[in-house]
Design a protein around this motif. Sequence first.
Motif, PDB file in Angstrom:
ATOM      1  N   SER A  26       2.564   8.143  -0.194  1.00 45.92           N
ATOM      2  CA  SER A  26       2.715   8.791  -1.507  1.00 45.92           C
ATOM      3  C   SER A  26       1.355   9.186  -2.081  1.00 45.92           C
ATOM      4  CB  SER A  26       3.484   7.902  -2.473  1.00 45.92           C
ATOM      5  OG  SER A  26       2.780   6.716  -2.752  1.00 45.92           O
ATOM      6  N   ASN A  27       0.320   8.378  -1.850  1.00 46.73           N
ATOM      7  CA  ASN A  27      -1.016   8.731  -2.349  1.00 46.73           C
ATOM      8  C   ASN A  27      -1.571   9.958  -1.636  1.00 46.73           C
ATOM      9  OD1 ASN A  27      -1.173   6.682  -4.261  1.00 46.73           O
ATOM     10  ND2 ASN A  27      -2.038   5.228  -2.821  1.00 46.73           N
ATOM     11  N   VAL A  28      -1.430  10.004  -0.320  1.00 43.16           N
ATOM     12  CA  VAL A  28      -1.912  11.149   0.444  1.00 43.16           C
ATOM     13  C   VAL A  28      -1.124  12.404   0.071  1.00 43.16           C
ATOM     14  CG1 VAL A  28      -2.091  12.104   2.780  1.00 43.16           C
ATOM     15  CG2 VAL A  28      -2.837   9.765   2.330  1.00 43.16           C
ATOM     16  N   GLN A  29       0.183  12.282  -0.076  1.00 42.93           N
ATOM     17  CA  GLN A  29       1.009  13.435  -0.452  1.00 42.93           C
ATOM     18  C   GLN A  29       0.684  13.921  -1.863  1.00 42.93           C
ATOM     19  OE1 GLN A  29       4.845  11.778   0.454  1.00 42.93           O
ATOM     20  NE2 GLN A  29       4.838  12.580   2.535  1.00 42.93           N
ATOM     21  N   THR A  30       0.342  13.020  -2.766  1.00 45.23           N
ATOM     22  CA  THR A  30      -0.073  13.422  -4.115  1.00 45.23           C
ATOM     23  C   THR A  30      -1.377  14.205  -4.063  1.00 45.23           C
ATOM     24  OG1 THR A  30       1.049  11.566  -5.171  1.00 45.23           O
ATOM     25  CG2 THR A  30      -0.776  12.552  -6.391  1.00 45.23           C
ATOM     26  N   LEU A  31      -2.330  13.739  -3.268  1.00 45.17           N
ATOM     27  CA  LEU A  31      -3.583  14.481  -3.113  1.00 45.17           C
ATOM     28  C   LEU A  31      -3.307  15.883  -2.576  1.00 45.17           C
ATOM     29  CD1 LEU A  31      -5.866  11.692  -1.599  1.00 45.17           C
ATOM     30  CD2 LEU A  31      -6.083  12.741  -3.863  1.00 45.17           C
ATOM     31  N   HIS A  88      -2.973  17.977  -6.088  1.00 46.26           N
ATOM     32  CA  HIS A  88      -4.398  18.231  -6.318  1.00 46.26           C
ATOM     33  C   HIS A  88      -4.999  19.222  -5.326  1.00 46.26           C
ATOM     34  CE1 HIS A  88      -4.390  15.084  -9.330  1.00 46.26           C
ATOM     35  NE2 HIS A  88      -3.791  14.294  -8.463  1.00 46.26           N
ATOM     36  N   VAL A 103       0.865  -1.176   0.000  1.00 41.17           N
ATOM     37  CA  VAL A 103       0.000   0.000   0.000  1.00 41.17           C
ATOM     38  C   VAL A 103       0.905   1.230   0.000  1.00 41.17           C
ATOM     39  CG1 VAL A 103      -1.723   1.279   1.328  1.00 41.17           C
ATOM     40  CG2 VAL A 103      -1.801  -1.223   1.254  1.00 41.17           C
ATOM     41  N   HIS A 104       0.659   2.133  -0.908  1.00 39.51           N
ATOM     42  CA  HIS A 104       1.472   3.343  -1.046  1.00 39.51           C
ATOM     43  C   HIS A 104       0.744   4.512  -0.386  1.00 39.51           C
ATOM     44  CE1 HIS A 104       4.183   1.193  -3.698  1.00 39.51           C
ATOM     45  NE2 HIS A 104       3.117   0.722  -4.308  1.00 39.51           N
ATOM     46  N   TRP A 105       0.413   4.341   0.886  1.00 39.25           N
ATOM     47  CA  TRP A 105      -0.411   5.309   1.613  1.00 39.25           C
ATOM     48  C   TRP A 105       0.197   6.709   1.590  1.00 39.25           C
ATOM     49  CZ3 TRP A 105      -5.044   6.138   3.437  1.00 39.25           C
ATOM     50  CH2 TRP A 105      -5.222   7.157   4.351  1.00 39.25           C
TER      51      TRP A 105
END
Length: 79
Positions: free
Chosen positions: A12-17, A21, A8-10
């Motif tokens: 990195s996904n949260v930081q991308t959001l 975005h 799970v790339h938690w």
Amino acid sequence: MAHLEAPVHWMSNVQTLWNDHGVRLFVEVGPGDILSNLIADTLPDPACIQTCLPAAELLTCKTALAQLFVQGSCRFRKS
């Protein structure tokens, strides 16, 4: 099975959001506050709303809807 075994790339996904975005408000749907706590540990100053804490489920859900309404993220229509 691949999904269960994949990492799970938690973070990195949260930081991308957050970075790419502009997401600043996170809503956790489901019991507890685990994801909200993870977001708070990952980002500098996020706003997190929990919708369902078991001890006060109905009150928490209503409070979350009120917070979304105040943030301008939720609009109610008359039927």
